[in-house]
Every structure is written in structure tokens, then in C-alpha cells.
Design a protein around this motif. Structure first.
Motif, short mmCIF file in Angstrom:
data_model
loop_
_atom_site.label_atom_id
_atom_site.label_comp_id
_atom_site.label_asym_id
_atom_site.label_seq_id
_atom_site.Cartn_x
_atom_site.Cartn_y
_atom_site.Cartn_z
N VAL A 259 35.48 55.96 40.76
CA VAL A 259 36.62 55.60 40.16
C VAL A 259 37.37 55.13 41.50
CG1 VAL A 259 38.96 56.26 39.12
CG2 VAL A 259 36.50 56.79 38.23
N GLU B 1 41.11 54.76 43.57
CA GLU B 1 42.35 55.69 43.53
C GLU B 1 43.24 54.92 44.78
OE1 GLU B 1 41.24 59.67 40.84
OE2 GLU B 1 41.79 59.66 43.12
N GLY C 42 45.23 54.59 39.54
CA GLY C 42 43.81 53.88 39.37
C GLY C 42 43.88 52.50 38.61
#
Length: 299
Positions: free
Chosen positions: A105, A107, A37
Motif C-alpha cells: 500500500v 502512503e 493513501g
């Protein structure tokens, strides 16, 4: 008076990204998935399929990757000028998947083949823990020259060969094909439990070849399996071949000469070469001596 608008600035297809290890997960006997990430991934634009990128992995005595420059005009010379014991190892890998989680998020997953401490990338992956940071050169635009799976318009069947080094790319390709795609694939792996569960089109025919010969004889066994396979009828087939360079050349020759697939409809990439170290292959690439991947190159 005529006013001429200034030409638009060229869009850089690749740039540096800072990635942080979020977690790892073992897949089968030989594979480890590392999930990364980091805020810079908001600008990462994986083209999917067999999208490649360059990893810069720190030497064993360092936790994180450090480079003297990430400027597109100076990074290479600065990196090459670093002392051997301090220079991060550069390796090419493919993006297994890019996604944005429900929490927003960003990733990416990269699957590593584990084959001992002799490989810097394998050794690094085996020690990877959450919080470790690396640098990568990756895609800033989705359509870029590092995506080699490019079936021509009108393709009515896809043939694939990959060994374990190319299996993550092959898996990403399969996931993105339409469900009605006609696919015949041969995947060569070193262990029985490396036969991973893969998402693929409904009618895909996947044959696993578990390697019994670690030497030159492996290529002949692969060819024996391919020659014994039924040949699906297709007007405009496309072949994607990736893995050990010698086997890739042999499989390419097979599909062009024995399966009569137009050589311009064959994408092939040598990810490694039997008997050569990764550093030797990098040196050949720097010197412009890497084998041609031009579809029109000699068989």
C-alpha cells in the motif's frame, strides 16, 4: 533521406492526485500527522527532503474535495471561478514521508500545525477522519523545483533554522542526510512538548527554541540564540532557512553577514508572514508580488 525523430513530449513535473485519509496521529502539543493513501499514489514521486505540494481542502460543510476541473490548462480558472462558499481552500504543505507498506500500500504522511479554527487547514486536519478524500497537486517526478534543499557539491556542513511550520520539512531533511553529515540546527516551537524526537545524523547539534514572544520580539530572541552558538569550522557550509518570513529574512542576513556563508549557498523560504492572513499571501502570489527567494536577492 534524413529522418528526424520527433521531440519527446515534455514530462509534467506535477499533476493532480486523489488522496484518502487512512488515519491520524497526534504528535506533541501542536502537531497532527495525517496519513493518506489511494491508488493514484502509485504515480506520486516525492523528491523527499522539503518536497512541497498543494492541498485542496473542502469547505466545512463538505466531506470531500470537489473541483470542476483537474485539467492542467483549465483547473486554475475553474477553481478561481467557484463561489467563495464552495471553493476548496488551497494550501502548500510538505511531504513528511512517502512509503510503500509490506502489504504493497502506498502512503504519504503530512504533518499539520494545529492552531485553532481560524486556520482552514488546521480546522480541517482537526476534523479529519478515515475515508475523507481530498485532491492535491503533487510531484510526478522526483527531481522538481519544489524541492528547495539543494546543497552544492562539496558542502561540508549544514546549518538549519525552522519554526513549527517548517519543522516537518526539516525533519524529513534530517532523516535523509548521511550519518556522517555535520549539522547544526535551531528549531523554534510554541510549546515545550513540541520538541519532537527526530532521526538525525549521529553528530547533529539540535537546539530547540521554545517561543515566549508571539509578536515581533520573537525574531530577536532567535537571533540571540544563534549568535550565542559556537560556529563550527567549515570550508563550504550550506544553510537552509524556513518559517515566518520576517524571521527568515533576519536569519538569512545573520548567516550571510555574521557567519560569512556565501549567499548562493543559502536556501530560504517564507512559509507565512506575521500579521498577514493566508489569503493575503495567496493574493500576493497570484499578483506576482511574493518576496523573492533568489539567493542573489537583497539582504
Amino acid at each position: 533521406m534524413t529522418v528526424t525523430a520527433p521531440a519527446p513530449a515534455a514530462v509534467a513535473h506535477f499533476r493532480f492526485f486523489a488522496l484518502e485519509v487512512l488515519r491520524t496521529r497526534r504528535l506533541g502539543h501542536s502537531f497532527l500527522r495525517v496519513t493518506f493513501g489511494g491508488p493514484s499514489l502509485a504515480g506520486f514521486r516525492s523528491g523527499g527532503r522539503d518536497q512541497s505540494l498543494s492541498l485542496f481542502l473542502p469547505p466545512p460543510h463538505q466531506e470531500h474535495t470537489v473541483l470542476p476541473s483537474t485539467d492542467e490548462d483549465t483547473w486554475f480558472g475553474a477553481w478561481r471561478g467557484m463561489p467563495d462558499e464552495e471553493r476548496p481552500v488551497m494550501r502548500s504543505y510538505t511531504v513528511r514521508e512517502q512509503r510503500r507498506t509490506e502489504e504493497g500500500v502506498d502512503e504519504i504522511d503530512i504533518d499539520f500545525v494545529l492552531h485553532g479554527e481560524g486556520s482552514p487547514a488546521s480546522a480541517w486536519a482537526g476534523r479529519a477522519v478515515s475515508g475523507r478524500r481530498i485532491l492535491v497537486i503533487g510531484p510526478a517526478v522526483a527531481e522538481n523545483k519544489s524541492v528547495r534543499f539543494q546543497p552544492p557539491a562539496g558542502t561540508d556542513a549544514v546549518l538549519m533554522y525552522a519554526d513549527e511550520t517548517a519543522l516537518p520539512a526539516a525533519a524529513a531533511i534530517l532523516e535523509q542526510l548521511p550519518d556522517d553529515a555535520r549539522v547544526t540546527a535551531w528549531f523554534e516551537v510554541p510549546h515545550e512538548d513540541d520538541r519532537l524526537e527526530l532521526a538525525a545524523p549521529a553528530g547533529a547539534e539540535i537546539t530547540w527554541i521554545v517561543r515566549t514572544d508571539q509578536g515581533p520580539g520573537r525574531t530577536e530572541r532567535v537571533l540571540e540564540v544563534l549568535r550565542a552558538a559556537e560556529r563550527p569550522e567549515a570550508v563550504a557550509p550550506y544553510a537552509w532557512i524556513a518559517g515566518e518570513a520576517g524571521t527568515v529574512r533576519a536569519v538569512r542576513r545573520h548567516v550571510v553577514q555574521e557567519r560569512s556563508i556565501n549567499r548562493r549557498a543559502v536556501s530560504f523560504t517564507g512559509y507565512w508572514r506575521l500579521g498577514a492572513t493566508e489569503e493575503q499571501l495567496l493574493a500576493e502570489a497570484y499578483a506576482g508580488k511574493a518576496p523573492s527567494e533568489d539567493p542573489n536577492s537583497a539582504l
